[in-house]
Design an enzyme around this catalytic site. Structure first.
Site, short mmCIF file in Angstrom:
data_model
loop_
_atom_site.label_atom_id
_atom_site.label_comp_id
_atom_site.label_asym_id
_atom_site.label_seq_id
_atom_site.Cartn_x
_atom_site.Cartn_y
_atom_site.Cartn_z
N ASN A 42 0.77 -1.17 0.07
CA ASN A 42 -0.16 0.07 0.02
C ASN A 42 0.72 1.28 0.07
OD1 ASN A 42 0.40 -0.63 2.95
ND2 ASN A 42 -0.76 0.58 3.55
N GLU A 44 0.10 5.37 0.55
CA GLU A 44 -0.63 6.14 1.13
C GLU A 44 -0.36 7.61 0.59
OE1 GLU A 44 -2.21 4.05 5.04
OE2 GLU A 44 -0.99 5.78 5.24
N CYS A 53 -3.96 0.71 -2.76
CA CYS A 53 -4.03 -0.58 -1.89
C CYS A 53 -2.77 -1.51 -2.57
CB CYS A 53 -5.16 -1.28 -1.96
SG CYS A 53 -6.53 -0.42 -1.22
N GLU A 55 -2.99 -4.82 -3.16
CA GLU A 55 -3.58 -5.68 -4.31
C GLU A 55 -3.54 -5.27 -5.54
OE1 GLU A 55 -6.03 -6.42 -0.46
OE2 GLU A 55 -4.89 -4.81 -1.29
N CYS A 90 -10.19 -4.68 -0.37
CA CYS A 90 -11.62 -3.76 -0.10
C CYS A 90 -12.24 -3.89 -1.58
CB CYS A 90 -10.77 -2.09 -0.29
SG CYS A 90 -10.21 -1.70 -1.68
#
Length: 131
Positions: A42, A44, A53, A55, A90
């Site tokens: 991830n 940010e 993210c 993934e 998510c």
């Protein structure tokens, strides 16, 4: 590559996370049908919508290298490098998976150093939107 080896790569990928706002580090490892593996973490941003993210990072790296056939993804996450079983992908990540993966695509959620929970994409995103 075994499921446990893929989980280990996801755990290692957590170390590369940039998470100064949440403190949660997430790593992912994506296995392609041809045996190639792409990792992600991830990243940010103070503009939270710009955060990406782990993934999606792994999937986008694979796609940008020309890969389109994926068989399995492992994801690991936690705060202060403590693994937690709360890091299911998510909704946005699940929809990105649905764009490139079959409903039976395997998602491994790391729950500890040597443990994981296994899901199919169709379990995580039933009735996925697709064209």
């Amino acid at each position: 590559m075994t499921k446990q080896e893929l989980c280990t790569l996801a755990i290692k990928s957590m170390n590369n996370a940039y998470s100064p706002y949440s403190g949660y580090k997430v790593g992912a490892a994506l296995l392609c049908d041809n045996g190639k593996v792409f990792t992600g973490c991830n990243v940010e941003n103070s503009s939270y919508g710009s955060t990406v993210c782990a993934e999606r990072t792994a999937i986008f790296k694979a796609v940008s290298d020309g890969e389109r056939d994926f068989s399995m993804l492992a994801v690991a996450g936690g705060k202060e490098n403590e693994l937690s079983d709360k890091f299911l992908p998510c909704g946005i990540c699940r929809q990105v998976m649905a764009e490139f993966c079959k409903p039976e695509f395997t998602v491994l959620v790391v729950t500890g150093e040597n443990t994981y929970k296994e899901f199919s994409l169709s379990e995580l995103l039933p009735n996925a939107f697709s064209l």
